[in-house]
Design a protein around this motif. Structure first.
Motif, PDB file in Angstrom:
ATOM      1  N   ASP A 102       0.831  -1.202   0.000  1.00  0.00           N
ATOM      2  CA  ASP A 102       0.000   0.000   0.000  1.00  0.00           C
ATOM      3  C   ASP A 102       0.864   1.251   0.000  1.00  0.00           C
ATOM      4  O   ASP A 102       0.977   1.962   1.000  1.00  0.00           O
ATOM      5  N   ASP A 159       0.238   7.914  -2.244  1.00  0.00           N
ATOM      6  CA  ASP A 159      -0.184   8.420  -3.533  1.00  0.00           C
ATOM      7  C   ASP A 159       0.884   9.258  -4.220  1.00  0.00           C
ATOM      8  O   ASP A 159       0.798   9.521  -5.402  1.00  0.00           O
ATOM      9  N   CYS A 161       3.386  -2.315 -11.482  1.00  0.00           N
ATOM     10  CA  CYS A 161       2.654  -1.987 -12.706  1.00  0.00           C
ATOM     11  C   CYS A 161       1.870  -3.198 -13.194  1.00  0.00           C
ATOM     12  O   CYS A 161       2.228  -3.855 -14.183  1.00  0.00           O
ATOM     13  N   CYS A 183      -0.414   1.252 -16.387  1.00  0.00           N
ATOM     14  CA  CYS A 183      -0.616   0.010 -15.644  1.00  0.00           C
ATOM     15  C   CYS A 183      -2.131  -0.209 -15.557  1.00  0.00           C
ATOM     16  O   CYS A 183      -2.801   0.325 -14.658  1.00  0.00           O
ATOM     17  N   GLY A 192      -3.862  -1.303 -12.197  1.00  0.00           N
ATOM     18  CA  GLY A 192      -3.287  -0.868 -10.933  1.00  0.00           C
ATOM     19  C   GLY A 192      -3.359   0.609 -10.626  1.00  0.00           C
ATOM     20  O   GLY A 192      -2.821   1.053  -9.617  1.00  0.00           O
ATOM     21  N   ARG A 193      -3.977   1.440 -11.522  1.00  0.00           N
ATOM     22  CA  ARG A 193      -4.118   2.874 -11.278  1.00  0.00           C
ATOM     23  C   ARG A 193      -2.786   3.616 -11.280  1.00  0.00           C
ATOM     24  O   ARG A 193      -2.690   4.760 -10.859  1.00  0.00           O
ATOM     25  N   TYR A 194      -1.746   2.985 -11.772  1.00  0.00           N
ATOM     26  CA  TYR A 194      -0.416   3.593 -11.776  1.00  0.00           C
ATOM     27  C   TYR A 194       0.064   3.908 -13.189  1.00  0.00           C
ATOM     28  O   TYR A 194      -0.387   3.323 -14.176  1.00  0.00           O
ATOM     29  N   MET A 253       7.068   5.523 -10.090  1.00  0.00           N
ATOM     30  CA  MET A 253       5.655   5.197 -10.271  1.00  0.00           C
ATOM     31  C   MET A 253       4.814   6.382  -9.823  1.00  0.00           C
ATOM     32  O   MET A 253       5.156   7.070  -8.864  1.00  0.00           O
ATOM     33  N   LYS A 291       0.742   7.317  -8.942  1.00  0.00           N
ATOM     34  CA  LYS A 291      -0.622   6.837  -8.744  1.00  0.00           C
ATOM     35  C   LYS A 291      -1.602   7.934  -9.140  1.00  0.00           C
ATOM     36  O   LYS A 291      -1.514   9.066  -8.671  1.00  0.00           O
ATOM     37  N   SER A 329      -5.075  10.121  -9.475  1.00  0.00           N
ATOM     38  CA  SER A 329      -5.908  10.633  -8.387  1.00  0.00           C
ATOM     39  C   SER A 329      -7.287   9.986  -8.331  1.00  0.00           C
ATOM     40  O   SER A 329      -7.947  10.011  -7.299  1.00  0.00           O
ATOM     41  N   GLY A 385      -8.744   4.406 -12.220  1.00  0.00           N
ATOM     42  CA  GLY A 385      -8.084   3.192 -11.807  1.00  0.00           C
ATOM     43  C   GLY A 385      -7.834   2.212 -12.922  1.00  0.00           C
ATOM     44  O   GLY A 385      -7.415   1.080 -12.663  1.00  0.00           O
TER      45      GLY A 385
END
Length: 417
Positions: free
Chosen positions: A20, A23, A212, A231, A234-236, A250, A252, A254, A257
Protein backbone atom coordinates in the motif's frame (compact mmCIF):
# COMPACT_ATOMS: atom_id res chain seq x y z
CA UNK A 1 23.58 10.92 -12.19
CA UNK A 2 24.41 7.19 -11.86
CA UNK A 3 23.92 7.46 -8.10
CA UNK A 4 20.63 9.29 -8.62
CA UNK A 5 19.30 6.61 -10.96
CA UNK A 6 20.45 3.89 -8.59
CA UNK A 7 18.63 5.65 -5.78
CA UNK A 8 15.49 5.84 -7.88
CA UNK A 9 15.66 2.14 -8.69
CA UNK A 10 16.27 1.26 -5.05
CA UNK A 11 13.34 3.40 -3.97
CA UNK A 12 11.08 1.72 -6.53
CA UNK A 13 12.20 -1.70 -5.30
CA UNK A 14 11.57 -0.66 -1.70
CA UNK A 15 8.05 0.37 -2.65
CA UNK A 16 7.49 -2.97 -4.38
CA UNK A 17 7.90 -4.63 -0.97
CA UNK A 18 4.98 -2.64 0.47
CA UNK A 19 1.47 -3.41 -0.81
CA UNK A 20 0.00 0.00 0.00
CA UNK A 21 2.33 2.80 -1.17
CA UNK A 22 1.43 6.43 -0.74
CA UNK A 23 -0.18 8.42 -3.53
CA UNK A 24 2.91 10.56 -4.08
CA UNK A 25 5.09 9.60 -7.08
CA UNK A 26 8.21 7.60 -6.44
CA UNK A 27 10.60 9.32 -8.79
CA UNK A 28 14.19 10.16 -9.43
CA UNK A 29 14.97 13.12 -11.64
CA UNK A 30 15.07 12.25 -15.33
CA UNK A 31 18.37 12.86 -17.13
CA UNK A 32 18.44 16.53 -18.15
CA UNK A 33 19.90 17.40 -21.55
CA UNK A 34 19.93 21.09 -20.57
CA UNK A 35 21.60 21.56 -17.13
CA UNK A 36 20.37 25.15 -16.88
CA UNK A 37 16.82 24.43 -17.97
CA UNK A 38 15.30 23.09 -21.17
CA UNK A 39 14.76 25.94 -23.66
CA UNK A 40 12.57 23.68 -25.82
CA UNK A 41 9.91 23.47 -23.11
CA UNK A 42 8.29 26.77 -24.08
CA UNK A 43 10.19 27.87 -27.18
CA UNK A 44 11.19 31.24 -25.72
CA UNK A 45 14.44 33.05 -26.44
CA UNK A 46 17.22 31.79 -24.20
CA UNK A 47 20.50 33.52 -23.32
CA UNK A 48 23.84 31.83 -23.91
CA UNK A 49 27.55 32.62 -23.60
CA UNK A 50 27.60 33.93 -27.14
CA UNK A 51 24.50 36.12 -26.77
CA UNK A 52 20.96 34.98 -27.45
CA UNK A 53 19.60 31.93 -29.17
CA UNK A 54 16.58 32.53 -31.37
CA UNK A 55 13.63 30.19 -31.28
CA UNK A 56 14.54 28.92 -34.76
CA UNK A 57 17.99 27.89 -33.52
CA UNK A 58 16.70 25.81 -30.61
CA UNK A 59 16.95 22.06 -31.00
CA UNK A 60 15.90 19.04 -28.97
CA UNK A 61 19.03 17.27 -27.83
CA UNK A 62 17.95 13.73 -28.61
CA UNK A 63 19.54 10.50 -27.47
CA UNK A 64 22.40 9.30 -29.71
CA UNK A 65 21.19 7.72 -32.93
CA UNK A 66 17.69 9.18 -32.75
CA UNK A 67 16.62 11.24 -35.78
CA UNK A 68 16.49 14.98 -35.06
CA UNK A 69 13.29 16.77 -34.06
CA UNK A 70 12.80 19.44 -36.77
CA UNK A 71 9.98 21.26 -34.96
CA UNK A 72 10.38 21.75 -31.20
CA UNK A 73 6.64 22.41 -30.92
CA UNK A 74 5.52 19.30 -32.81
CA UNK A 75 7.25 15.94 -32.52
CA UNK A 76 4.77 14.64 -35.13
CA UNK A 77 5.70 17.21 -37.78
CA UNK A 78 7.31 14.58 -40.02
CA UNK A 79 4.11 12.50 -40.06
CA UNK A 80 1.77 15.32 -41.07
CA UNK A 81 0.39 13.99 -44.36
CA UNK A 82 0.83 11.98 -47.56
CA UNK A 83 3.69 14.22 -48.68
CA UNK A 84 5.64 12.86 -45.70
CA UNK A 85 5.43 9.21 -46.76
CA UNK A 86 8.90 7.69 -46.67
CA UNK A 87 10.35 6.29 -49.92
CA UNK A 88 10.71 3.07 -47.91
CA UNK A 89 6.91 2.54 -48.00
CA UNK A 90 6.37 3.74 -51.58
CA UNK A 91 5.37 0.30 -52.88
CA UNK A 92 3.54 -1.01 -49.80
CA UNK A 93 -0.09 -2.05 -50.12
CA UNK A 94 -2.72 0.33 -48.75
CA UNK A 95 -4.39 -1.84 -46.17
CA UNK A 96 -5.95 -1.90 -42.70
CA UNK A 97 -4.62 -4.82 -40.64
CA UNK A 98 -7.00 -5.96 -37.90
CA UNK A 99 -5.91 -8.49 -35.23
CA UNK A 100 -8.88 -10.59 -34.09
CA UNK A 101 -8.14 -11.44 -30.47
CA UNK A 102 -10.60 -14.34 -30.12
CA UNK A 103 -10.34 -15.38 -33.75
CA UNK A 104 -6.55 -15.91 -33.65
CA UNK A 105 -6.42 -14.24 -37.04
CA UNK A 106 -5.80 -10.99 -38.88
CA UNK A 107 -8.43 -9.44 -41.16
CA UNK A 108 -7.13 -7.27 -44.00
CA UNK A 109 -9.30 -4.40 -45.28
CA UNK A 110 -8.86 -2.47 -48.52
CA UNK A 111 -9.52 1.14 -47.43
CA UNK A 112 -10.68 2.10 -50.94
CA UNK A 113 -13.50 -0.45 -51.06
CA UNK A 114 -14.10 -0.85 -47.29
CA UNK A 115 -14.11 -4.62 -47.79
CA UNK A 116 -12.17 -7.45 -46.16
CA UNK A 117 -9.86 -8.80 -48.86
CA UNK A 118 -7.94 -11.37 -46.82
CA UNK A 119 -7.95 -13.18 -43.49
CA UNK A 120 -5.06 -15.33 -42.25
CA UNK A 121 -4.32 -17.24 -39.04
CA UNK A 122 -1.67 -16.07 -36.59
CA UNK A 123 -0.69 -17.09 -33.05
CA UNK A 124 -2.95 -17.28 -30.04
CA UNK A 125 -4.61 -14.03 -28.86
CA UNK A 126 -3.27 -11.41 -31.31
CA UNK A 127 -3.45 -8.03 -29.58
CA UNK A 128 -1.85 -5.39 -31.85
CA UNK A 129 -0.33 -4.96 -35.30
CA UNK A 130 2.86 -2.97 -34.74
CA UNK A 131 4.93 -1.28 -37.49
CA UNK A 132 8.66 -1.74 -36.97
CA UNK A 133 10.97 1.22 -36.44
CA UNK A 134 12.41 0.83 -39.96
CA UNK A 135 8.90 0.54 -41.51
CA UNK A 136 9.73 -2.78 -43.19
CA UNK A 137 7.76 -5.21 -41.01
CA UNK A 138 4.34 -5.20 -39.39
CA UNK A 139 4.52 -7.35 -36.26
CA UNK A 140 1.43 -9.08 -34.86
CA UNK A 141 1.78 -9.42 -31.08
CA UNK A 142 0.28 -12.78 -30.08
CA UNK A 143 0.56 -12.77 -26.30
CA UNK A 144 -1.34 -16.06 -25.80
CA UNK A 145 -3.11 -14.69 -22.66
CA UNK A 146 -1.67 -16.82 -19.89
CA UNK A 147 -0.31 -19.61 -22.07
CA UNK A 148 3.36 -20.12 -22.83
CA UNK A 149 3.27 -20.00 -26.63
CA UNK A 150 3.54 -16.24 -27.17
CA UNK A 151 4.86 -15.13 -30.54
CA UNK A 152 5.33 -12.33 -33.04
CA UNK A 153 4.03 -12.88 -36.57
CA UNK A 154 5.74 -10.71 -39.22
CA UNK A 155 3.67 -9.30 -42.09
CA UNK A 156 5.38 -8.14 -45.27
CA UNK A 157 3.75 -4.76 -46.10
CA UNK A 158 4.70 -5.20 -49.78
CA UNK A 159 2.49 -8.26 -50.13
CA UNK A 160 0.24 -8.14 -47.08
CA UNK A 161 1.16 -11.74 -46.29
CA UNK A 162 2.43 -13.23 -43.01
CA UNK A 163 5.80 -14.89 -42.48
CA UNK A 164 7.11 -17.38 -39.95
CA UNK A 165 6.32 -16.47 -36.36
CA UNK A 166 9.08 -15.76 -33.82
CA UNK A 167 8.64 -17.21 -30.32
CA UNK A 168 8.54 -14.36 -27.77
CA UNK A 169 7.34 -14.46 -24.17
CA UNK A 170 4.05 -12.62 -23.52
CA UNK A 171 4.11 -9.89 -26.20
CA UNK A 172 0.96 -7.94 -25.34
CA UNK A 173 2.26 -4.83 -27.09
CA UNK A 174 5.51 -3.62 -28.58
CA UNK A 175 7.39 -0.34 -28.95
CA UNK A 176 10.74 0.77 -30.35
CA UNK A 177 13.20 3.13 -28.71
CA UNK A 178 13.40 6.27 -30.89
CA UNK A 179 17.01 5.49 -31.83
CA UNK A 180 15.83 2.24 -33.43
CA UNK A 181 18.23 0.12 -31.38
CA UNK A 182 15.67 -1.75 -29.29
CA UNK A 183 12.26 -3.30 -29.52
CA UNK A 184 10.47 -3.09 -26.19
CA UNK A 185 8.15 -6.05 -25.78
CA UNK A 186 5.52 -5.27 -23.16
CA UNK A 187 5.18 -8.49 -21.16
CA UNK A 188 1.89 -7.60 -19.51
CA UNK A 189 1.37 -10.72 -17.39
CA UNK A 190 4.91 -10.52 -15.99
CA UNK A 191 4.85 -6.75 -15.21
CA UNK A 192 8.02 -6.49 -17.26
CA UNK A 193 9.54 -4.74 -20.26
CA UNK A 194 11.85 -6.83 -22.42
CA UNK A 195 14.41 -4.92 -24.47
CA UNK A 196 15.10 -6.99 -27.60
CA UNK A 197 17.00 -6.79 -30.86
CA UNK A 198 14.55 -5.01 -33.20
CA UNK A 199 15.09 -7.54 -36.01
CA UNK A 200 15.87 -10.95 -34.51
CA UNK A 201 13.94 -10.24 -31.29
CA UNK A 202 16.75 -11.77 -29.23
CA UNK A 203 16.50 -10.67 -25.59
CA UNK A 204 19.00 -8.02 -24.41
CA UNK A 205 17.75 -7.09 -20.94
CA UNK A 206 14.57 -6.55 -18.94
CA UNK A 207 13.08 -3.87 -16.71
CA UNK A 208 10.88 -5.14 -13.88
CA UNK A 209 7.92 -3.00 -12.81
CA UNK A 210 6.39 -4.94 -9.90
CA UNK A 211 3.74 -2.31 -9.08
CA UNK A 212 2.65 -1.99 -12.71
CA UNK A 213 -0.07 -4.60 -12.90
CA UNK A 214 -1.27 -4.91 -16.49
CA UNK A 215 1.55 -2.85 -17.99
CA UNK A 216 0.53 -2.20 -21.59
CA UNK A 217 0.75 1.17 -23.43
CA UNK A 218 3.54 3.74 -23.71
CA UNK A 219 4.61 7.11 -25.08
CA UNK A 220 8.10 8.64 -25.39
CA UNK A 221 9.44 12.06 -24.49
CA UNK A 222 10.56 14.48 -27.20
CA UNK A 223 14.22 13.58 -26.72
CA UNK A 224 13.61 9.83 -26.36
CA UNK A 225 15.23 9.67 -22.92
CA UNK A 226 12.20 8.33 -21.09
CA UNK A 227 8.88 6.66 -21.71
CA UNK A 228 5.70 6.59 -19.65
CA UNK A 229 3.84 3.27 -19.45
CA UNK A 230 0.30 2.68 -18.19
CA UNK A 231 -0.62 0.01 -15.64
CA UNK A 232 -4.11 -1.07 -16.68
CA UNK A 233 -5.08 -2.96 -13.52
CA UNK A 234 -3.29 -0.87 -10.93
CA UNK A 235 -4.12 2.87 -11.28
CA UNK A 236 -0.42 3.59 -11.78
CA UNK A 237 1.88 5.01 -14.42
CA UNK A 238 5.49 3.86 -14.71
CA UNK A 239 8.33 6.08 -15.92
CA UNK A 240 11.24 4.28 -17.56
CA UNK A 241 14.71 5.51 -18.50
CA UNK A 242 15.12 4.22 -22.07
CA UNK A 243 18.88 4.84 -22.20
CA UNK A 244 19.92 3.13 -18.95
CA UNK A 245 16.93 0.73 -19.03
CA UNK A 246 15.83 1.41 -15.47
CA UNK A 247 12.57 2.14 -13.69
CA UNK A 248 12.60 5.80 -12.67
CA UNK A 249 9.39 5.78 -10.67
CA UNK A 250 5.65 5.20 -10.27
CA UNK A 251 2.80 7.69 -10.18
CA UNK A 252 -0.62 6.84 -8.74
CA UNK A 253 -3.50 8.59 -10.50
CA UNK A 254 -5.91 10.63 -8.39
CA UNK A 255 -9.04 8.77 -9.48
CA UNK A 256 -10.32 6.22 -11.93
CA UNK A 257 -8.08 3.19 -11.81
CA UNK A 258 -7.81 1.71 -15.30
CA UNK A 259 -5.31 3.71 -17.38
CA UNK A 260 -5.19 2.59 -21.00
CA UNK A 261 -3.56 4.34 -23.94
CA UNK A 262 -1.04 7.15 -23.44
CA UNK A 263 0.02 9.75 -26.00
CA UNK A 264 2.73 12.39 -25.91
CA UNK A 265 1.49 15.90 -26.70
CA UNK A 266 3.11 17.62 -29.70
CA UNK A 267 5.68 19.28 -27.42
CA UNK A 268 6.86 15.88 -26.15
CA UNK A 269 6.77 17.03 -22.52
CA UNK A 270 3.06 16.77 -21.72
CA UNK A 271 1.30 13.42 -21.87
CA UNK A 272 -2.33 12.38 -22.22
CA UNK A 273 -3.51 9.22 -20.43
CA UNK A 274 -6.89 7.62 -21.17
CA UNK A 275 -8.56 6.01 -18.16
CA UNK A 276 -11.44 3.61 -18.74
CA UNK A 277 -12.83 3.98 -15.21
CA UNK A 278 -12.36 7.75 -14.93
CA UNK A 279 -14.21 8.29 -18.26
CA UNK A 280 -11.66 10.79 -19.43
CA UNK A 281 -8.07 11.75 -20.07
CA UNK A 282 -5.48 12.68 -17.44
CA UNK A 283 -2.86 15.29 -18.28
CA UNK A 284 0.62 14.47 -17.01
CA UNK A 285 3.77 16.60 -16.92
CA UNK A 286 6.23 13.99 -18.07
CA UNK A 287 9.40 15.74 -16.94
CA UNK A 288 8.28 16.25 -13.34
CA UNK A 289 6.02 13.16 -13.52
CA UNK A 290 3.02 14.86 -11.94
CA UNK A 291 -0.68 14.91 -12.73
CA UNK A 292 -1.73 18.41 -13.86
CA UNK A 293 -5.25 18.11 -15.24
CA UNK A 294 -8.16 16.00 -16.44
CA UNK A 295 -10.44 16.09 -19.50
CA UNK A 296 -13.85 14.35 -19.22
CA UNK A 297 -14.59 12.64 -22.54
CA UNK A 298 -16.96 9.66 -22.44
CA UNK A 299 -17.80 6.29 -20.96
CA UNK A 300 -14.88 3.87 -20.96
CA UNK A 301 -12.13 6.14 -22.33
CA UNK A 302 -9.62 3.92 -24.08
CA UNK A 303 -7.61 4.95 -27.20
CA UNK A 304 -5.77 8.18 -28.18
CA UNK A 305 -4.70 9.21 -31.70
CA UNK A 306 -3.37 12.53 -33.02
CA UNK A 307 -4.72 14.19 -36.14
CA UNK A 308 -2.23 14.58 -38.97
CA UNK A 309 -1.60 18.24 -38.07
CA UNK A 310 -1.35 17.27 -34.37
CA UNK A 311 -3.89 19.94 -33.43
CA UNK A 312 -6.52 17.41 -32.39
CA UNK A 313 -6.65 14.15 -30.45
CA UNK A 314 -9.26 11.53 -31.31
CA UNK A 315 -10.36 9.78 -28.12
CA UNK A 316 -12.05 6.37 -28.39
CA UNK A 317 -14.56 5.90 -25.57
CA UNK A 318 -15.32 2.18 -25.45
CA UNK A 319 -18.76 2.68 -23.91
CA UNK A 320 -18.34 0.46 -20.87
CA UNK A 321 -16.23 -0.03 -17.77
CA UNK A 322 -16.20 -3.77 -18.44
CA UNK A 323 -13.08 -5.53 -19.69
CA UNK A 324 -15.02 -8.08 -21.74
CA UNK A 325 -18.05 -6.30 -23.16
CA UNK A 326 -20.99 -5.83 -23.59
CA UNK A 327 -21.97 -5.53 -27.25
CA UNK A 328 -23.68 -2.40 -28.57
CA UNK A 329 -22.65 -0.30 -25.58
CA UNK A 330 -22.61 3.51 -25.45
CA UNK A 331 -19.37 3.92 -27.34
CA UNK A 332 -18.29 7.24 -28.84
CA UNK A 333 -15.35 9.23 -30.17
CA UNK A 334 -14.43 12.60 -28.65
CA UNK A 335 -12.36 15.21 -30.47
CA UNK A 336 -10.03 17.15 -28.15
CA UNK A 337 -8.39 20.47 -29.06
CA UNK A 338 -4.70 20.22 -28.09
CA UNK A 339 -4.38 24.00 -27.69
CA UNK A 340 -7.12 24.23 -25.06
CA UNK A 341 -7.46 20.62 -23.82
CA UNK A 342 -11.22 20.94 -24.39
CA UNK A 343 -13.61 18.54 -26.10
CA UNK A 344 -14.80 20.14 -29.35
CA UNK A 345 -17.33 17.46 -30.33
CA UNK A 346 -18.32 13.87 -29.67
CA UNK A 347 -19.50 11.31 -32.20
CA UNK A 348 -21.67 8.47 -30.80
CA UNK A 349 -21.48 5.09 -32.50
CA UNK A 350 -24.82 4.56 -34.33
CA UNK A 351 -26.77 1.82 -32.55
CA UNK A 352 -24.05 1.51 -29.91
CA UNK A 353 -20.57 0.09 -30.17
CA UNK A 354 -17.14 -0.37 -28.62
CA UNK A 355 -14.43 1.75 -30.32
CA UNK A 356 -11.05 0.62 -29.11
CA UNK A 357 -7.70 0.94 -30.93
CA UNK A 358 -6.66 2.09 -34.39
CA UNK A 359 -5.17 5.00 -36.27
CA UNK A 360 -5.69 7.77 -38.83
CA UNK A 361 -5.33 7.44 -42.60
CA UNK A 362 -2.27 8.94 -44.27
CA UNK A 363 -4.29 11.94 -45.48
CA UNK A 364 -5.98 12.38 -42.11
CA UNK A 365 -9.48 12.12 -43.57
CA UNK A 366 -10.45 8.81 -41.99
CA UNK A 367 -10.14 7.48 -38.45
CA UNK A 368 -10.07 3.68 -38.32
CA UNK A 369 -10.97 2.00 -35.01
CA UNK A 370 -11.72 -1.58 -34.00
CA UNK A 371 -15.15 -2.28 -32.53
CA UNK A 372 -13.79 -4.56 -29.83
CA UNK A 373 -16.93 -6.28 -28.60
CA UNK A 374 -19.03 -5.91 -31.73
CA UNK A 375 -16.67 -7.74 -34.13
CA UNK A 376 -16.51 -4.79 -36.50
CA UNK A 377 -14.24 -1.97 -37.62
CA UNK A 378 -15.38 1.67 -37.76
CA UNK A 379 -14.19 3.95 -40.56
CA UNK A 380 -14.99 7.48 -39.34
CA UNK A 381 -14.90 10.64 -41.45
CA UNK A 382 -12.79 13.08 -39.42
CA UNK A 383 -14.70 16.10 -40.75
CA UNK A 384 -18.27 14.95 -40.24
CA UNK A 385 -18.11 11.93 -37.93
CA UNK A 386 -20.02 9.84 -40.48
CA UNK A 387 -19.19 6.15 -40.09
CA UNK A 388 -18.90 3.01 -42.15
CA UNK A 389 -19.08 -0.26 -40.22
CA UNK A 390 -17.19 -3.30 -41.53
CA UNK A 391 -17.63 -6.83 -40.07
CA UNK A 392 -14.37 -8.61 -39.24
CA UNK A 393 -13.30 -11.51 -36.99
CA UNK A 394 -13.92 -12.20 -33.32
CA UNK A 395 -12.95 -9.36 -30.94
CA UNK A 396 -10.81 -7.05 -33.10
CA UNK A 397 -8.23 -5.10 -31.13
CA UNK A 398 -5.16 -2.98 -32.05
CA UNK A 399 -5.52 -2.42 -35.77
CA UNK A 400 -3.03 -0.46 -37.82
CA UNK A 401 -3.44 1.64 -40.95
CA UNK A 402 -0.67 1.20 -43.50
CA UNK A 403 1.28 2.88 -44.94
CA UNK A 404 1.69 5.77 -42.53
CA UNK A 405 3.62 9.02 -43.13
CA UNK A 406 6.73 9.48 -41.03
CA UNK A 407 10.43 8.65 -40.85
CA UNK A 408 10.13 5.91 -38.24
CA UNK A 409 7.64 4.13 -35.97
CA UNK A 410 7.84 3.99 -32.20
CA UNK A 411 5.38 1.11 -32.23
CA UNK A 412 1.90 0.35 -30.93
CA UNK A 413 -0.54 0.80 -33.84
CA UNK A 414 1.81 3.08 -35.73
CA UNK A 415 2.72 6.16 -33.71
CA UNK A 416 5.01 7.85 -36.20
CA UNK A 417 7.62 10.59 -36.03
Amino acid sequence: MGALLAAGAAQAQQTANHPDPQDEPIVADSPKPFPDGDPTADGKVSSSASGTVTEQALVVQTIPGMPPVPDIHNIYSEASGPDKLSPVVAHDLERIYVPNLRGNSVSVIDPKTYKVVDTFPVGRSPQHVVPSWDLRTLWVTNNSEGHTDGSLTPIDPLTGKPGKAVAVDDPYNMYFTPDGQNAIVVAEAHRRLDFRDPHSMALKSSVEAPLCEGINHAAFSADGRYAIFTCEFGRYLAKVDTVNRTLLGMLKLSKGGMPQDVLAAPDGHKFYVADMHADGVFIIDGDSFKETGFIPTGLGTHGLYPSRDAKLIYVANRGSHMVHGPRHSKGSVSVVDVATDKVLKTWPIPGGGSPDMGNVSADGKMLWLSGRFDDVVYAIDTQTGAMKIIPVGAEPHGLTVWPQPGRYSIGHTGIMR
